[in-house]
Design a protein around this motif. Structure first.
Motif, PDB file in Angstrom:
ATOM      1  N   ILE A  96      30.894   4.559   9.157  1.00 40.25           N
ATOM      2  CA  ILE A  96      30.824   5.179   7.831  1.00 40.25           C
ATOM      3  C   ILE A  96      29.350   5.402   7.510  1.00 40.25           C
ATOM      4  O   ILE A  96      28.557   4.457   7.542  1.00 40.25           O
ATOM      5  N   GLY A  97      28.983   6.646   7.244  1.00 36.78           N
ATOM      6  CA  GLY A  97      27.580   6.974   7.039  1.00 36.78           C
ATOM      7  C   GLY A  97      27.278   7.346   5.597  1.00 36.78           C
ATOM      8  O   GLY A  97      28.137   7.817   4.856  1.00 36.78           O
ATOM      9  N   PHE A  98      26.053   7.133   5.222  1.00 31.21           N
ATOM     10  CA  PHE A  98      25.553   7.463   3.888  1.00 31.21           C
ATOM     11  C   PHE A  98      24.216   8.164   4.073  1.00 31.21           C
ATOM     12  O   PHE A  98      23.264   7.555   4.578  1.00 31.21           O
ATOM     13  N   VAL A  99      24.136   9.432   3.707  1.00 36.07           N
ATOM     14  CA  VAL A  99      22.943  10.240   3.957  1.00 36.07           C
ATOM     15  C   VAL A  99      22.387  10.739   2.634  1.00 36.07           C
ATOM     16  O   VAL A  99      23.111  11.361   1.848  1.00 36.07           O
ATOM     17  N   LEU A 100      21.118  10.464   2.384  1.00 35.71           N
ATOM     18  CA  LEU A 100      20.424  10.998   1.223  1.00 35.71           C
ATOM     19  C   LEU A 100      19.592  12.189   1.693  1.00 35.71           C
ATOM     20  O   LEU A 100      18.615  12.035   2.414  1.00 35.71           O
TER      21      LEU A 100
ATOM     22  N   VAL B 268      19.136  10.146  19.873  1.00 34.83           N
ATOM     23  CA  VAL B 268      20.344  10.902  19.551  1.00 34.83           C
ATOM     24  C   VAL B 268      21.450   9.935  19.153  1.00 34.83           C
ATOM     25  O   VAL B 268      21.691   8.927  19.815  1.00 34.83           O
ATOM     26  N   GLY B 269      22.145  10.297  18.089  1.00 36.32           N
ATOM     27  CA  GLY B 269      23.191   9.440  17.541  1.00 36.32           C
ATOM     28  C   GLY B 269      22.794   8.965  16.162  1.00 36.32           C
ATOM     29  O   GLY B 269      21.640   8.602  15.922  1.00 36.32           O
ATOM     30  N   GLY B 270      23.739   9.001  15.216  1.00 39.85           N
ATOM     31  CA  GLY B 270      23.444   8.573  13.863  1.00 39.85           C
ATOM     32  C   GLY B 270      23.668   9.677  12.857  1.00 39.85           C
ATOM     33  O   GLY B 270      24.279  10.715  13.144  1.00 39.85           O
ATOM     34  N   ASP B 271      23.153   9.466  11.655  1.00 35.37           N
ATOM     35  CA  ASP B 271      23.477  10.330  10.519  1.00 35.37           C
ATOM     36  C   ASP B 271      23.070  11.780  10.702  1.00 35.37           C
ATOM     37  O   ASP B 271      23.710  12.679  10.171  1.00 35.37           O
ATOM     38  N   PHE B 272      21.980  12.045  11.451  1.00 37.65           N
ATOM     39  CA  PHE B 272      21.458  13.398  11.526  1.00 37.65           C
ATOM     40  C   PHE B 272      21.656  14.038  12.891  1.00 37.65           C
ATOM     41  O   PHE B 272      21.035  15.060  13.192  1.00 37.65           O
ATOM     42  N   SER B 273      22.467  13.455  13.750  1.00 37.70           N
ATOM     43  CA  SER B 273      22.701  14.089  15.052  1.00 37.70           C
ATOM     44  C   SER B 273      24.191  14.032  15.402  1.00 37.70           C
ATOM     45  O   SER B 273      24.932  14.953  15.065  1.00 37.70           O
ATOM     46  N   ILE B 274      24.641  12.953  16.055  1.00 43.44           N
ATOM     47  CA  ILE B 274      26.063  12.812  16.389  1.00 43.44           C
ATOM     48  C   ILE B 274      26.628  11.710  15.514  1.00 43.44           C
ATOM     49  O   ILE B 274      26.391  10.518  15.743  1.00 43.44           O
ATOM     50  N   ARG B 275      27.355  12.127  14.484  1.00 42.84           N
ATOM     51  CA  ARG B 275      27.883  11.187  13.512  1.00 42.84           C
ATOM     52  C   ARG B 275      29.016  10.361  14.121  1.00 42.84           C
ATOM     53  O   ARG B 275      29.824  10.873  14.880  1.00 42.84           O
ATOM     54  N   GLY B 276      29.073   9.119  13.765  1.00 44.24           N
ATOM     55  CA  GLY B 276      30.013   8.173  14.360  1.00 44.24           C
ATOM     56  C   GLY B 276      29.302   7.146  15.219  1.00 44.24           C
ATOM     57  O   GLY B 276      29.741   6.005  15.341  1.00 44.24           O
ATOM     58  N   PHE B 277      28.165   7.554  15.813  1.00 49.86           N
ATOM     59  CA  PHE B 277      27.319   6.635  16.571  1.00 49.86           C
ATOM     60  C   PHE B 277      26.356   5.918  15.635  1.00 49.86           C
ATOM     61  O   PHE B 277      25.977   6.429  14.580  1.00 49.86           O
ATOM     62  N   ASP B 278      25.904   4.733  16.058  1.00 51.22           N
ATOM     63  CA  ASP B 278      24.739   4.120  15.445  1.00 51.22           C
ATOM     64  C   ASP B 278      23.495   4.859  15.919  1.00 51.22           C
ATOM     65  O   ASP B 278      23.523   5.604  16.913  1.00 51.22           O
ATOM     66  N   TYR B 279      22.391   4.650  15.224  1.00 49.62           N
ATOM     67  CA  TYR B 279      21.155   5.370  15.508  1.00 49.62           C
ATOM     68  C   TYR B 279      20.735   5.192  16.967  1.00 49.62           C
ATOM     69  O   TYR B 279      20.598   4.077  17.476  1.00 49.62           O
ATOM     70  N   GLY B 280      20.557   6.336  17.662  1.00 48.15           N
ATOM     71  CA  GLY B 280      20.027   6.350  19.015  1.00 48.15           C
ATOM     72  C   GLY B 280      20.992   5.982  20.110  1.00 48.15           C
ATOM     73  O   GLY B 280      20.638   6.030  21.298  1.00 48.15           O
ATOM     74  N   MET B 281      22.247   5.625  19.766  1.00 55.14           N
ATOM     75  CA  MET B 281      23.159   5.092  20.782  1.00 55.14           C
ATOM     76  C   MET B 281      23.918   6.163  21.554  1.00 55.14           C
ATOM     77  O   MET B 281      24.736   5.842  22.406  1.00 55.14           O
ATOM     78  N   ALA B 282      23.648   7.456  21.299  1.00 61.69           N
ATOM     79  CA  ALA B 282      24.208   8.521  22.131  1.00 61.69           C
ATOM     80  C   ALA B 282      23.209   8.930  23.205  1.00 61.69           C
ATOM     81  O   ALA B 282      23.286  10.017  23.772  1.00 61.69           O
TER      82      ALA B 282
END
Length: 780
Positions: free
Chosen positions: A772-776, A670-684
């Motif tokens: 700052i996130g960038f999602v394709l 949890v955390g990152g572009d597809f879950s909780i934005r503002g976190f790095d991947y998995g850091m929530a």
């Protein structure tokens, strides 16, 4: 010898003059008393203007009696054409009748246009507003359309090309003068003067620009029941405002008078049927500041005295009025916006029944004495129609059957609006089309043909690249993915890598509508070997899948994955989650899922919902069981009827081991572009002492987003708030993380792109608080 004498009717007008023609007549002596019939007409002096434009104006023919008034009227009509400096008419009397001779002196052929005195507006900008082709043309005999002489002449003139290299009429030149003045008015000049003259074959516009001014203040006087800000909001004319970045707003008088009408319409919508909005007063101060005053006499605000539905044959009045009871009850103030919403509601309901050409007329019965209004809805359902032929266009790649099988209507079906919307949603859901539209044509009584028009999007993705490192050496990779493979609606993908210590080879295929049923069959075969510096991951697997449509909105799916893998060459500084997975494993997992979707467009959703629940079980040395739940809802703003779209997404998941360990890929990060934005991947969720995420056995995530189009179908802006966490046990709603942010969604031919900034409101110690996130791809 017949008596020969000259009868001259002459008038001339310089190109810049608007004075009426002067008519001069010579002596006719006793011949004037005789009756003469027209023998023939001669045209002389034309070089550039076609005689075809002249003859329709001379409305007398051979054998007609010629009198002075006829000739005067013809001369005036010829002058109105606007192409001549002088027009002269001569008569020649013979034994067999009278000859009429018209001699023309044309205006010059304009080969070039120039401007004098324009310092603030460039020649290029002025030429653009003239609406004339400036490329030189040498052909002659052309003229501008002229619509006041008669249908025959109008038709001929309407077919003439615009451009230079011809005679410009006085009427056309005057329109150019007005266009130049309008251009200067838009630029803020309030007293521009424009004249013109000819310099050989050059038309020269002489401009006195005057001074530039801006709107300093707009004052509304007499508004007692409507706020001044609400009134100014409907106006296109704006006053100076530093904080709104309006430093020098221009004044267009035509627009200002249109604003007066908009103010009146606003008051009428609010129930002020007696409102009077006076002509605006414009005052210029300091040579550059406009002060505008608009006086309003509001009058009484009318109340609703009653509501009536005529010809409402298919619904009860209560059904139609259900959502509007409170706003349209007797005694409440009239509100035109609510009245229009109810009209739209009635239309929607009747078109849902198949009355696609239903009409609803709103009649307002006003009682000026009692200051009340009765609202009458007159419903004209019309006829129902049945689908006859369906034509498909725009599908240069897709085969017709790929589109037809998604349509919710077929020949012989009742033509209903909701079937169109559902068909459009299903076609958008394929992901192959940028645009889907329907164009119905009434063919005959109760039958209708439907044109289905699509615009295909780019469905292929190609990735080619190379990499080098001390550990992996030189490697090359190629990835090909093609949606709508060979126009069949299927999806094919292949990727392979050539390298000494790195490979990622995979082939997959999804076949839609197997056995001519709404059944999808797919498979994926993969072989992966990746050196991550601190460890090496090796996987080989095969995964067939099956899904079928169990109802219009519901789909069920199942599949199996057979995988063998190994985590090896693990270094001492590798993440703990990798050390825990060390060694070989074998895994057989199966899943069963149920989904429901009625979203209108998966790329830019504006209404509908998505639901998914998945059960997954793994057997072998990495046995586990896992449940995932997801729900999304998209709601267009129907409270204030703006273009905002509110989006909500909720997710919950849990995974537990059956044997030794849970596979690394099955944990929730949890955390990152597809879950909780503002976190790095998995850091929530849980992480180790090196700040490496280790994954969680459970997740709970909520996303709220409000989106608004900036450029329709291309660019959207949005604001969001996310909340949730990854955890192993305990209360799922306790100690959740929260983030807020803003973003842009850009729809490209390849895929939608999200660029956002997220700020975590309560980050854990040592973890970054923004990103700052960038999602394709799509988020919801």
């Amino acid at each position: 010898m017949p008596l020969l004498f000259l009868f001259i009717l002459l008038f001339s007008l310089p190109s810049h003059s608007q004075e009426p023609p002067q008519i001069k007549a010579g002596k006719i002596s006793e011949e004037i008393k005789k009756i003469y019939r027209l023998r023939k007409i001669e045209i002389k002096g034309l070089k550039y203007v076609s005689p075809q434009l002249i003859y329709p104006v001379i409305n007398i023919g051979k054998g007609s009696i010629v009198v002075r008034d006829n000739i005067v009227n013809i001369l005036r009509d010829l002058y109105k054409l606007g192409y001549f400096r002088d027009v002269e008419a001569y008569t020649r009397y013979t034994e067999n009748g009278i000859d009429l001779i018209f001699v023309f002196k044309e205006l010059p052929v304009v080969q070039k246009i120039e401007f004098e005195g324009n310092e603030e507006v460039s020649d290029e900008d002025l030429l653009q507003v003239l609406g004339i082709q400036t490329k030189e043309r040498m052909e002659s005999g052309m003229a501008l359309p002229f619509s006041t002489i008669g249908p025959e002449l109008s038709e001929k003139l309407a077919s003439i090309r615009k451009g230079l290299g011809r005679v410009l009429s006085v009427d056309e030149i005057n329109k150019m003068v007005k266009a130049i003045k309008d251009k200067y008015e838009k630029e803020g000049f309030y007293n521009t003067k424009v004249s013109y003259y000819f310099k050989g074959n050059t038309l020269v516009f002489k401009i006195e620009e005057g001074k530039r001014a801006y709107v300093e203040e707009i004052k509304i006087v007499g508004n007692k029941q409507l706020d001044e800000g609400e009134i100014k909001d409907v106006m296109e004319t704006k006053e100076r405002s530093i904080w709104k970045l309006r430093f020098h707003p221009r004044l267009r008088k035509e627009q200002l008078f249109e604003d007066v009408e908009k103010i009146r319409e606003l008051y009428i919508k609010k129930g002020f049927f007696d409102v009077q909005v006076e002509k605006p007063q414009i005052e210029l101060k300091k040579g550059e500041e406009y002060y505008i005053t608009i006086k309003i006499k509001e009058g009484a605000r009318y109340k609703i005295s009653g509501l009536e539905f005529k010809n409402n044959k298919y619904y009860t009045d209560e059904e139609l009025l259900r959502r509007f009871k409170k706003d349209l009850k007797s005694g409440s103030f009239y509100n035109g916006e609510i009245v229009e919403r109810l009209k739209k509601e009635i239309l929607d309901r009747y078109t849902d029944l198949g009355f696609i050409f239903a009409m609803v007329y709103v009649d307002k019965v006003i009682d000026k004495k009692e200051k009340t209004v009765k609202i009458v809805y007159d419903i004209q359902p019309g006829e129902v129609f049945y689908v006859d032929k369906i034509d498909i266009s725009g599908n240069y790649e897709s085969r017709d059957y790929v589109i037809r099988r998604e349509l919710r209507f077929a020949p012989g079906d009742l033509f209903r609006r909701q079937d169109l919307f559902r068909s459009q949603s299903r076609l958008y859901g394929l992901g192959y089309y940028d645009m889907v539209g329907f164009d119905p044509h009434v063919k005959e009584e109760n039958k209708i043909d439907v044109d289905v028009k699509v615009q295909e999007r780019f469905t292929g993705q190609i990735s080619v690249g190379a990499g080098y490192s001390q550990l992996t050496g030189l490697s090359f990779f190629l990835s090909l993915r093609k949606g709508n493979f060979m126009g069949t609606g299927d999806t094919a993908s292949i990727s392979f890598t050539v390298g000494s210590t790195y490979r990622n080879n995979e082939i997959s295929y999804l076949h839609r509508w197997a056995f001519y049923k709404p059944v999808n069959l797919g498979f994926s075969l993969y072989d992966r070997y990746v050196d991550y510096t601190t460890f090496v991951s090796v996987k080989q697997g095969f995964s067939p899948t099956l899904s079928w449509e169990i109802s219009e909105y519901w789909r069920a799916g199942t599949g199996i994955t057979i995988e063998k893998g190994k985590y090896k060459d693990i270094t001492v500084d590798a993440p703990q989650r990798i050390k825990d997975q060390a060694g070989s494993y074998s895994l057989v997992s199966t899943f069963l899922n149920f989904t429901r979707s009625d979203v209108d467009n998966p790329i830019l959703p504006t209404r509908g919902s998505n639901f998914s629940i998945t059960f997954k079980v793994g057997y072998g040395t990495r046995g586990f069981y896992k449940t995932s739940f997801s729900y999304s809802k998209f709601i267009p703003d129907k409270l204030f009827y703006t273009d905002w779209v509110l989006s909500f997404k909720g997710r919950y998941g849990i995974v537990e081991k059956m044997n030794d360990k849970i596979p690394l890929d099955e944990y929730f990060f949890v955390g990152g572009d597809f879950s909780i934005r503002g976190f790095d991947y998995g850091m929530a969720g849980p992480y180790d002492k090196n700040l490496d995420p280790i994954g969680a056995k459970q997740q709970i995530v909520f996303n709220l987003q409000a989106s608004h189009p900036i450029a329709e179908r291309f660019l959207w802006g949005y604001i969001f708030t996310d909340m949730g966490k990854g955890f192993n046990s305990g209360n799922p709603f306790k100690n959740m993380f929260y983030s807020v942010g803003v973003g842009l969604k850009i729809v490209t031919p390849m895929a939608p792109i999200d660029i956002y900034y997220g700020k975590v409101l309560n980050p854990p110690s040592g973890v970054g608080s923004s990103r700052i996130g960038f999602v394709l791809g799509t988020f919801f």
